[in-house]
Write an enzyme that holds these catalytic residues in place. Structure first.
Site, mmCIF file in Angstrom:
data_model
loop_
_atom_site.group_PDB
_atom_site.id
_atom_site.type_symbol
_atom_site.label_atom_id
_atom_site.label_comp_id
_atom_site.label_asym_id
_atom_site.label_seq_id
_atom_site.Cartn_x
_atom_site.Cartn_y
_atom_site.Cartn_z
ATOM 1 N N LYS A 18 -10.138 0.833 4.794
ATOM 2 C CA LYS A 18 -9.279 -0.291 5.205
ATOM 3 C C LYS A 18 -7.985 0.216 5.845
ATOM 4 C CE LYS A 18 -9.039 -1.980 0.987
ATOM 5 N NZ LYS A 18 -9.913 -1.146 0.145
ATOM 6 N N ARG A 93 -7.327 -9.812 -3.212
ATOM 7 C CA ARG A 93 -8.244 -9.040 -4.046
ATOM 8 C C ARG A 93 -8.825 -9.870 -5.179
ATOM 9 N NH1 ARG A 93 -6.030 -3.655 -2.605
ATOM 10 N NH2 ARG A 93 -7.322 -2.022 -3.471
ATOM 11 N N ARG A 132 -9.359 12.723 -0.652
ATOM 12 C CA ARG A 132 -7.992 12.354 -0.288
ATOM 13 C C ARG A 132 -7.019 12.791 -1.383
ATOM 14 N NH1 ARG A 132 -6.574 6.139 0.798
ATOM 15 N NH2 ARG A 132 -6.893 6.029 -1.441
ATOM 16 N N ARG A 138 -1.504 10.879 -4.644
ATOM 17 C CA ARG A 138 -1.736 9.615 -5.362
ATOM 18 C C ARG A 138 -2.455 9.883 -6.663
ATOM 19 N NH1 ARG A 138 -3.903 4.923 -1.389
ATOM 20 N NH2 ARG A 138 -4.655 4.159 -3.421
ATOM 21 N N ARG A 150 -11.401 1.738 -10.564
ATOM 22 C CA ARG A 150 -10.999 0.965 -9.380
ATOM 23 C C ARG A 150 -12.217 0.272 -8.774
ATOM 24 N NH1 ARG A 150 -7.969 5.440 -5.983
ATOM 25 N NH2 ARG A 150 -7.806 3.804 -4.417
#
Ligand code: B4P
Length: 193
Positions: A18, A93, A132, A138, A150
């Site tokens: 996204k 969401r 990532r 993160r 998640r």
């Protein structure tokens, strides 16, 4: 605002691309990019009270309460009046978030044009996010259990939104595996329809 606006919900599980595809859409269609994930991370970095509250939830891979993100979007819509359109990235969401967004847009005489839904398998999502996590800094990207949480949150609370927009004839599925350019081409074609 008016109905000539292009208002896109960019949808998909964590790691579907996204944020990546938003960059392309913003450059090509001159849209205002609203990413609730980015806004929340900025609040955390600034050490605000909202950021402090959100951090614990985000670090565990849980969603932040609806009223918090709806309030953030409301104030961004107010501060960007006159924009040619929006790309909503990672928002809504939950069904209550989608209903609130419909109301907010209705108040200013516009609506969602299309939901572009990036479709990617769970194994590929986990691989991308762990990858990532090597350099994103993160904390929600570095632990496989948190990534799986998640994805679970997505399946339980967010996936039903596909039906919400499909009922309105606004759902457009996009295969999310392939090169970033290929996927951008599929998105361009879906918008042109
Ligand atoms: P987000 O910031 O929205 O993060 P995300 O779901 O991980 O997606 P992101 O956009 O970052 O990743 P992308 O798929 O582009 O949310 C983070 C957290 O914030 C949530 O867990 C929640 O706690 C909170 N939150 C945010 N919004 C909320 C809301 N509305 N309500 C409640 N809570 C909310 O990219 C992933 C990786 O894949 C990248 O490394 C990218 O380079 C790579 N990639 C992209 N496309 C690829 C391709 N085609 N091939 C290979 N790799 C690709």
């Amino acid at each position: 605002m008016s109905n000539s606006m292009l208002n896109i919900v960019l949808f998909g599980p964590p790691g579907a691309g996204k944020g990546t595809q938003s960059t392309f859409l913003v450059n090509n269609f001159n849209l205002v990019h609203l990413s609730t994930g980015d806004i929340l991370r900025a609040e955390i970095a600034a050490g605000t009270r909202l950021g402090q509250e959100a951090k614990g939830l985000m670090d565990q891979g849980n969603l932040v309460p609806d009223e918090v993100v709806i309030g953030m979007i409301r104030s961004k819509l107010e501060s960007t009046k006159g924009a040619p359109g929006y790309i909503f990235d990672g928002f809504p969401r939950t069904i209550p978030q989608a209903e609130a967004l419909d109301r907010l847009l209705h108040e200013v005489g516009t609506e969602i044009t299309v939901m572009l839904a990036l479709e990617v398998s769970e194994e590929e999502l986990t691989r991308r996010l762990l990858n990532r996590g090597k350099d994103s800094g993160r904390s929600d990207d570095t632990n496989e259990d948190i990534i799986r949480n998640r994805i679970r949150e997505y399946n339980n609370k967010t996936a039903p939104l596909a039906g919400y927009y499909a009922e309105q004839g606004k759902y457009s599925g996009i295969p999310g595996v392939g090169s970033i350019e290929e996927i951008a081409g599929l998105i361009r074609a879906a918008i042109a329809k």
